[in-house]
Design an enzyme around this catalytic site. Structure first.
Site, PDB file in Angstrom:
ATOM      1  N   ASP A 104       0.848  -1.194   0.000  1.00  0.00           N
ATOM      2  CA  ASP A 104       0.000   0.000   0.000  1.00  0.00           C
ATOM      3  C   ASP A 104       0.887   1.249   0.000  1.00  0.00           C
ATOM      4  OD1 ASP A 104       0.792  -0.660   2.679  1.00  0.00           O
ATOM      5  OD2 ASP A 104      -0.677   0.783   3.442  1.00  0.00           O
ATOM      6  N   GLU A 114       0.070  -1.098   5.692  1.00  0.00           N
ATOM      7  CA  GLU A 114       1.087  -0.586   6.613  1.00  0.00           C
ATOM      8  C   GLU A 114       0.852   0.895   6.903  1.00  0.00           C
ATOM      9  OE1 GLU A 114       4.913   1.249   7.948  1.00  0.00           O
ATOM     10  OE2 GLU A 114       3.756   1.742   6.168  1.00  0.00           O
TER      11      GLU A 114
HETATM   12 ZN   LIG Z   1       6.725   2.209   4.165  1.00  0.00          ZN
END
Ligand SMILES: [Zn+2]
Length: 442
Positions: free
Chosen positions: A84, A148
């Site tokens: 992501d 994340e």
């Molecule tokens: Zn990162």
């Protein structure tokens, strides 16, 4: 959402730059993330290389993928990264951030540095090892994570909570943050993250006299909160010298001429720490964060009517604790600082290990130092990565995304417009990761 169907070929491990460009073309902007097409494509690659993998998802649109390239009896080595990326809203871009443009020697696009380049290096390495006849010493695990940038609730946090068995025999992992060239305290270094500060979110509630706002009222919740915020603002909490900070500062001090080295050493003496930081001014901000718990008020809540003095007001604090500290510790420090008896709720705490397992550090440092002639420094990170989640299942992460960026300012380009990476260094980094994986023997 990218609608392209990139080709799957069994020589792509030789072309990490192409891997990176394909990865950038998936618009995995978090929120919402929408990582599935990207993860599916990575799955197709492993399939084409004959490598077994599984996906694990809390949200079906946001899966995580774990592939296992079989090796010998040594414990497996885990390579992990998040697919992501952060949004591009209100940013200036020379090229479309999701086209994976290669121009002027750079690959341009969101994720070029954070961290699709790292994912490309790890992926190229896993596929390359799978394509070769010679088995690695232990299994090579490749883990692609979602979410994340949103805290990892659908990614690493989910995996360690719901599938901890996946990490049973894993001791060491390569991931974010580090491996690139960076000047720290005037030292040309390649930091390798080995530990990070712990995220600790608190809600502090203040109560006081309420009533109709047409009357004079004192001792209000607003007033108490304001007094708290004013006292916390810009004040340092007590000094904590932790083993990871000690190791990091000493490594840096070794590289510096006497006076500068002594100044860094002085930071490790709690009697002198704050004075030295005052002398350093803005240059010392990162060191400051690594030697203290920090507490910043980021949101307040209270009152819903113009003419009513509320009985209750809440301040939201983003605290970051040095390794080994607990929420109770920072609450005690805040009470001592403000002289207030605080009503605190811990909203989130991501505990990490008090010290790093440095077992793989020297080996990784050696590879980087040989390849660059520079010096590798063990890094304690003020910010957070997925490493903190994996630490809960006793996996020691090393920030190892090798890059030579030269003039390109990593920290300024991450999460910013015109994020880009020299194409050459993607190849170079993939080679460094491959070399580390091949040298690893448990
Ligand atoms: Zn990162």
């Amino acid at each position: 959402m990218a609608s392209h169907e990139p080709p799957v070929s069994t020589d792509i491990h030789e072309r990490p730059v192409d891997l990176l460009r394909e990865l950038i073309r998936f618009e995995t902007v978090n929120p919402p993330g929408d990582e599935k097409p990207c993860i599916d494509w990575i799955g197709d690659l492993f399939e084409a290389y004959g490598v077994e993998y599984d996906t694990y998802a809390r949200d079906p649109d946001r899966p995580n993928l774990l592939a296992r390239v079989p090796g010998g009896d040594a414990p497996p080595l885990l390579l992990y990264g998040h697919v992501d990326v952060v949004p591009v809203t209100d940013q200036e871009w020379t090229h479309d951030p999701f086209e994976g443009v290669l121009e002027d020697g750079y690959v341009w696009g969101r994720g070029a540095l954070d961290m699709k380049s790292g994912v490309a290096m790890f992926l190229a390495t896993a596929l390359r090892v799978a394509a070769e006849d010679e088995q690695p010493a232990g299994d090579v695990l490749f883990l692609a994570l979602s979410d994340e940038e949103g805290g990892g609730d659908d990614g690493a946090a989910f995996l360690v909570e719901e599938h901890p068995e996946l990490f049973d025999d894993v001791e060491y992992a390569l991931g974010e943050f580090g491996g690139f060239d960076m000047e720290i305290a005037g030292v040309e270094s390649h930091p390798i993250q080995v530990n990070e500060k712990q995220v600790c979110w608190l809600e502090v509630t203040f109560r006081g006299q309420s009533g109709h706002a047409s009357l004079p009222i004192s001792g209000t919740a607003m007033g108490k909160m304001a007094s708290f915020v004013r006292q916390v603002d810009g004040e340092r909490l007590p000094v904590h010298v932790t083993p990871p900070a000690e190791r990091m500062f000493e490594s840096l001090a070794d590289e510096l001429p006497d006076a500068h080295g002594e100044r860094l050493q002085a930071l490790l003496d709690p009697e002198r720490t704050d004075d030295v930081l005052d002398e350093m001014g803005a240059d010392g901000a990162m060191f400051d964060a690594l030697l203290h718990n920090t507490a910043n008020v980021t949101r307040v809540r209270g009152g819903d009517k113009e003419n009513v003095v509320p009985e209750e007001v809440t301040a939201f604090l983003d605290c970051r604790l040095v390794p080994g500290q607990e929420p109770d510790d920072v609450v005690r420090e805040l009470e001592a600082l403000t002289g207030m008896d605080l009503d605190v709720e811990v909203v989130r705490f991501d505990p990490g290990p008090p010290a790093a397992d440095m077992g793989l550090f020297d080996e990784l440092a050696g590879h980087l130092e040989n390849a660059t002639g520079g010096v590798a420094i063990p890094l304690l990170m003020p910010g957070g990565t997925d490493g903190r989640h994996l630490a809960k299942v006793d996996v020691q992460s090393y920030g190892y995304i090798p890059m030579q960026l030269g003039e390109l300012p990593f920290l300024e380009l991450v999460h910013s417009g015109d994020e880009r990476i020299p194409a050459e260094t993607v190849e170079w980094g993939a080679e460094r990761v491959y070399e580390a994986v091949r040298a690893y023997d448990g």
